[in-house]
Design a protein around this motif. Structure first.
Motif, PDB file in Angstrom:
ATOM      1  N   ARG A 150      23.178   2.405  15.139  1.00  0.00           N
ATOM      2  CA  ARG A 150      24.206   2.305  16.182  1.00  0.00           C
ATOM      3  C   ARG A 150      24.232   0.906  16.779  1.00  0.00           C
ATOM      4  O   ARG A 150      25.307   0.331  17.000  1.00  0.00           O
ATOM      5  N   GLU A 151      23.062   0.352  17.024  1.00  0.00           N
ATOM      6  CA  GLU A 151      22.993  -0.981  17.623  1.00  0.00           C
ATOM      7  C   GLU A 151      23.542  -2.051  16.690  1.00  0.00           C
ATOM      8  O   GLU A 151      24.090  -3.059  17.152  1.00  0.00           O
ATOM      9  N   ARG A 152      23.428  -1.841  15.383  1.00  0.00           N
ATOM     10  CA  ARG A 152      23.895  -2.825  14.407  1.00  0.00           C
ATOM     11  C   ARG A 152      25.330  -2.568  13.962  1.00  0.00           C
ATOM     12  O   ARG A 152      25.871  -3.291  13.132  1.00  0.00           O
ATOM     13  N   GLY A 153      25.970  -1.520  14.500  1.00  0.00           N
ATOM     14  CA  GLY A 153      27.346  -1.224  14.149  1.00  0.00           C
ATOM     15  C   GLY A 153      27.496  -0.685  12.742  1.00  0.00           C
ATOM     16  O   GLY A 153      28.543  -0.871  12.114  1.00  0.00           O
ATOM     17  N   LEU A 154      26.471   0.022  12.229  1.00  0.00           N
ATOM     18  CA  LEU A 154      26.519   0.571  10.879  1.00  0.00           C
ATOM     19  C   LEU A 154      27.100   1.978  10.891  1.00  0.00           C
ATOM     20  O   LEU A 154      27.181   2.632  11.928  1.00  0.00           O
ATOM     21  N   GLU A 155      27.485   2.462   9.696  1.00  0.00           N
ATOM     22  CA  GLU A 155      28.221   3.722   9.632  1.00  0.00           C
ATOM     23  C   GLU A 155      27.382   4.921  10.047  1.00  0.00           C
ATOM     24  O   GLU A 155      27.898   5.873  10.626  1.00  0.00           O
ATOM     25  N   GLY A 156      26.109   4.914   9.756  1.00  0.00           N
ATOM     26  CA  GLY A 156      25.304   6.066  10.129  1.00  0.00           C
ATOM     27  C   GLY A 156      23.994   6.120   9.376  1.00  0.00           C
ATOM     28  O   GLY A 156      23.456   5.091   8.950  1.00  0.00           O
ATOM     29  N   LEU A 157      23.486   7.340   9.193  1.00  0.00           N
ATOM     30  CA  LEU A 157      22.161   7.560   8.622  1.00  0.00           C
ATOM     31  C   LEU A 157      22.226   8.713   7.627  1.00  0.00           C
ATOM     32  O   LEU A 157      23.002   9.654   7.814  1.00  0.00           O
ATOM     33  N   VAL A 158      21.414   8.635   6.562  1.00  0.00           N
ATOM     34  CA  VAL A 158      21.238   9.759   5.648  1.00  0.00           C
ATOM     35  C   VAL A 158      19.771  10.166   5.708  1.00  0.00           C
ATOM     36  O   VAL A 158      18.873   9.335   5.522  1.00  0.00           O
ATOM     37  N   CYS A 159      19.539  11.440   6.003  1.00  0.00           N
ATOM     38  CA  CYS A 159      18.186  11.984   6.103  1.00  0.00           C
ATOM     39  C   CYS A 159      17.901  12.753   4.816  1.00  0.00           C
ATOM     40  O   CYS A 159      18.694  13.616   4.422  1.00  0.00           O
ATOM     41  N   LYS A 160      16.782  12.463   4.167  1.00  0.00           N
ATOM     42  CA  LYS A 160      16.458  13.091   2.892  1.00  0.00           C
ATOM     43  C   LYS A 160      15.066  13.718   2.963  1.00  0.00           C
ATOM     44  O   LYS A 160      14.086  13.025   3.276  1.00  0.00           O
ATOM     45  N   ARG A 161      15.005  14.988   2.676  1.00  0.00           N
ATOM     46  CA  ARG A 161      13.723  15.687   2.723  1.00  0.00           C
ATOM     47  C   ARG A 161      12.800  15.173   1.622  1.00  0.00           C
ATOM     48  O   ARG A 161      13.216  15.060   0.460  1.00  0.00           O
ATOM     49  N   LEU A 162      11.563  14.859   1.968  1.00  0.00           N
ATOM     50  CA  LEU A 162      10.650  14.215   1.031  1.00  0.00           C
ATOM     51  C   LEU A 162      10.362  15.083  -0.189  1.00  0.00           C
ATOM     52  O   LEU A 162      10.121  14.559  -1.285  1.00  0.00           O
ATOM     53  N   ASP A 163      10.405  16.409  -0.031  1.00  0.00           N
ATOM     54  CA  ASP A 163      10.082  17.285  -1.164  1.00  0.00           C
ATOM     55  C   ASP A 163      11.314  17.745  -1.940  1.00  0.00           C
ATOM     56  O   ASP A 163      11.214  18.608  -2.814  1.00  0.00           O
ATOM     57  N   SER A 164      12.482  17.167  -1.654  1.00  0.00           N
ATOM     58  CA  SER A 164      13.720  17.644  -2.274  1.00  0.00           C
ATOM     59  C   SER A 164      13.871  17.155  -3.707  1.00  0.00           C
ATOM     60  O   SER A 164      13.640  15.984  -4.011  1.00  0.00           O
ATOM     61  N   VAL A 165      14.270  18.065  -4.595  1.00  0.00           N
ATOM     62  CA  VAL A 165      14.602  17.698  -5.971  1.00  0.00           C
ATOM     63  C   VAL A 165      16.025  17.148  -5.976  1.00  0.00           C
ATOM     64  O   VAL A 165      16.766  17.282  -4.999  1.00  0.00           O
TER      65      VAL A 165
END
Length: 326
Positions: free
Chosen positions: A172-187
């Motif tokens: 948000r501070e850098r004016g970027l589009e957003g975030l993607v959260c990825k579960r560490l154990d996800s296939v």
């Protein structure tokens, strides 16, 4: 080597994992570009395919040398093509001048010299003779980073494990589009919109003046399908786009009554926007909208209606417009 065609895994819109689950997730910057799957057969060539499966290699000639980056080792990689602005952020409007040129290699080469692109890599689904789809994200990510794929037009940005709230705040501070959260154990789930990947889009909000509307169709016949929005700048109402989402059925009907009461034959925007079939209104209704970013011409991208602002006057909707807006 013949590589398997792998549709990209997709993220689901959502919110940050809970603090108790935070350490089980990795966080990557959400990029504003074109998703691609990159096929490196190991013969020095590279094939780029869009999310639809269409081959788009010729549209991005500066990315083709990536084909030799791993020598004879075949690979299938997941990433995003970006056109970067002056601050190093993905600018989708810039990228649009590069998209759609897969069948025009001459034009693509000329545009590449004017608007070069950058490929951000964030996953590997096949490496050597081994499919990696069944490996957890954390192991795939380790394999990807070990490849050392950082070149003149491509890179492998680091992912942050844990600290999701701080990561989101940084975007948000850098004016970027957003975030993607990825579960560490996800296939890796090809072509699936999975809850194991969560996308969070940073939205901004601003006050706007309603200057007109476009009739709805089907069940919305007789009601506004979209309203046309403006903001005050240098003494005139400048068009900033249209919005057609964000209302309940009741709210849309209430808005329709307000628009009918404010009807006029005079377009309030200066200059007049290209809006065939528009109904103009006296610009006295103020609303609040949420949106992702602005185009270089000052138009709101991906706007959604939030609420009416009867507490504000139209003069309070002033905004700073990008240079060059006419």
């Amino acid at each position: 080597m013949s590589l398997p065609l792998i549709p990209p895994m997709l993220a689901t819109s959502g919110t940050l994992p809970s603090a108790a689950q935070d350490a089980r997730w990795a966080y990557e910057t959400k990029q504003d570009g074109q998703r691609v799957v990159v096929y490196l057969p190991g013969d020095g060539s590279a094939v780029l395919r869009a999310r639809s499966g269409e081959e788009i290699s010729a549209a991005y000639p500066e990315l083709l040398p990536l084909g030799g980056a791993l020598g004879a080792t075949p690979a299938v990689l997941d990433g995003e093509v970006l056109a970067l602005d002056e601050q190093g952020r993905g600018d989708f409007q810039l990228l649009q001048s590069r998209m759609g040129l897969a069948h025009s290699p001459g034009r693509a080469a000329r545009r590449a010299a004017e608007v070069p692109v950058h490929l951000v890599l964030f996953d590997v689904m096949h490496l050597g003779r081994h499919p990696l789809l069944a490996l957890p994200y954390s192991r795939r990510r380790t394999r990807l980073e070990a490849l050392g794929l950082d070149g003149p037009h491509w890179s492998t940005p680091a992912a942050l494990v844990g600290h999701g709230a701080q990561a989101l705040q940084a975007t948000r501070e850098r004016g970027l589009e957003g975030l993607v959260c990825k579960r560490l154990d996800s296939v890796y789930e090809p072509g699936v919109r999975s809850r194991a990947w969560i996308k969070i889009r940073n939205l901004r909000s601003e006050d706007v003046v309603v200057g007109g509307w476009l009739p709805g169709k089907g069940r919305l016949t007789g009601l506004p399908g979209a309203v046309l929005l403006g903001q005050r700048s240098e003494g005139r109402l400048r068009y900033v786009g249209g919005v057609g989402t964000g209302w309940s059925e009741t709210e849309r009907e209430q808005l329709a009554a307000l628009l009918r009461a404010a009807a006029t034959d005079v377009c309030p925007f200066d200059p007049v926007p290209p809006a065939p079939g528009a109904h103009w209104v006296v610009p006295r209704l103020v609303g609040e909208v949420r949106y992702s970013t602005r185009t270089r011409a000052g138009l709101l991208r991906q706007p959604s209606w939030s609420r009416l602002r009867p507490d504000l006057t139209p003069e309070e909707s002033a905004a700073d417009f990008p240079d060059g807006l006419v």
